[in-house]
Design a protein around this motif. Sequence first.
Motif, PDB file in Angstrom:
ATOM      1  N   GLN A  79       0.841  -1.203   0.000  1.00 45.61           N
ATOM      2  CA  GLN A  79       0.000   0.000   0.000  1.00 45.61           C
ATOM      3  C   GLN A  79       0.873   1.249   0.000  1.00 45.61           C
ATOM      4  O   GLN A  79       2.069   1.206   0.298  1.00 45.61           O
ATOM      5  N   GLY A  80       0.246   2.363  -0.315  1.00 41.69           N
ATOM      6  CA  GLY A  80       0.936   3.626  -0.194  1.00 41.69           C
ATOM      7  C   GLY A  80       0.933   4.106   1.249  1.00 41.69           C
ATOM      8  O   GLY A  80       0.155   3.626   2.068  1.00 41.69           O
ATOM      9  N   PRO A  81       1.817   5.029   1.574  1.00 37.14           N
ATOM     10  CA  PRO A  81       1.846   5.556   2.937  1.00 37.14           C
ATOM     11  C   PRO A  81       0.525   6.236   3.307  1.00 37.14           C
ATOM     12  O   PRO A  81      -0.100   6.883   2.466  1.00 37.14           O
ATOM     13  N   LYS A  82       0.147   6.091   4.569  1.00 34.47           N
ATOM     14  CA  LYS A  82      -1.058   6.722   5.082  1.00 34.47           C
ATOM     15  C   LYS A  82      -0.663   7.642   6.226  1.00 34.47           C
ATOM     16  O   LYS A  82       0.031   7.219   7.155  1.00 34.47           O
ATOM     17  N   LEU A  83      -1.124   8.883   6.177  1.00 29.20           N
ATOM     18  CA  LEU A  83      -0.788   9.831   7.225  1.00 29.20           C
ATOM     19  C   LEU A  83      -1.426   9.436   8.540  1.00 29.20           C
ATOM     20  O   LEU A  83      -2.634   9.212   8.629  1.00 29.20           O
ATOM     21  N   LEU A  84      -0.597   9.369   9.591  1.00 26.77           N
ATOM     22  CA  LEU A  84      -1.112   9.105  10.934  1.00 26.77           C
ATOM     23  C   LEU A  84      -1.306  10.406  11.701  1.00 26.77           C
ATOM     24  O   LEU A  84      -2.337  10.623  12.333  1.00 26.77           O
ATOM     25  N   ILE A  85      -0.285  11.249  11.669  1.00 31.90           N
ATOM     26  CA  ILE A  85      -0.352  12.481  12.446  1.00 31.90           C
ATOM     27  C   ILE A  85       0.572  13.512  11.824  1.00 31.90           C
ATOM     28  O   ILE A  85       1.607  13.171  11.253  1.00 31.90           O
ATOM     29  N   GLN A  86       0.153  14.776  11.939  1.00 30.91           N
ATOM     30  CA  GLN A  86       0.941  15.898  11.432  1.00 30.91           C
ATOM     31  C   GLN A  86       1.082  16.929  12.535  1.00 30.91           C
ATOM     32  O   GLN A  86       0.098  17.305  13.177  1.00 30.91           O
ATOM     33  N   PHE A  87       2.331  17.371  12.760  1.00 30.03           N
ATOM     34  CA  PHE A  87       2.619  18.412  13.738  1.00 30.03           C
ATOM     35  C   PHE A  87       3.046  19.696  13.017  1.00 30.03           C
ATOM     36  O   PHE A  87       3.747  19.662  12.023  1.00 30.03           O
TER      37      PHE A  87
END
Lengths: 113, 112
Positions: A41-49
């Motif tokens: 799969q492609g990367p999936k965003l978990l969290i952004q700071f």
Amino acid sequence: EAGVAQSPRYKIIEKRQSVAFWCNPISGHATLYWYQQILGQGPKLLIQFQNNGVVDDSQLPKDRFSAERLKGVDSTLKIQPAKLEDSAVYLCASSLEVYNEQFFGPGTRLTVL
Amino acid sequence: AQSVTQPDIHITVSEGASLELRCNYSYGATPYLFWYVQSPGQGLQLLLKYFSGDTLVQGIKGFEAEFKRSQSSFNLRKPSVHWSDAAEYFCAGTGGGNKLTFGTGTQLKVEL
């Protein structure tokens, strides 16, 4: 210019154990991201700071995952307790600001047995 | 939902042949689009990006991509593939916000 650093590169744990990953972004980058990349799969965003504040954590499984970015520089991502389906590569990325190009670290490959 | 789609999971080309990797997007406004490459055990490296302006974008390593609004596509091309280009390629996009959405990737194999 040094890139995004991550450690460890590999980690193998038993299910229900806890694990932590560390990320050091490129110097001066205000925005930091954690992605989960499951095999195939492609990367999936978990969290952004943005600096030390959370901008988006809508896809973070908060019952077991936590992340912090103290002092707006380094960040840690923790999983407690781990499940089999958490086996993945965890990628850290940083950018100068929101809307800028993201630079990725080499990732941490987690295997949960 | 806003997304990018890569219809080809695997592609095999001979060294020296031309390459085209497909990417379709689904965004309401003009998206920001990217192509990344990932070699085994490595992080993602940006090949090129499209924000606005000229629809033919040049990137690193001899890659280019063309934004076609009429076809909702942003295909990646290279006129002559080298064995070292074997890797996984990801198309990614954002609909004006900063949340990057990745396609499922295309694994490129290069036959010598």
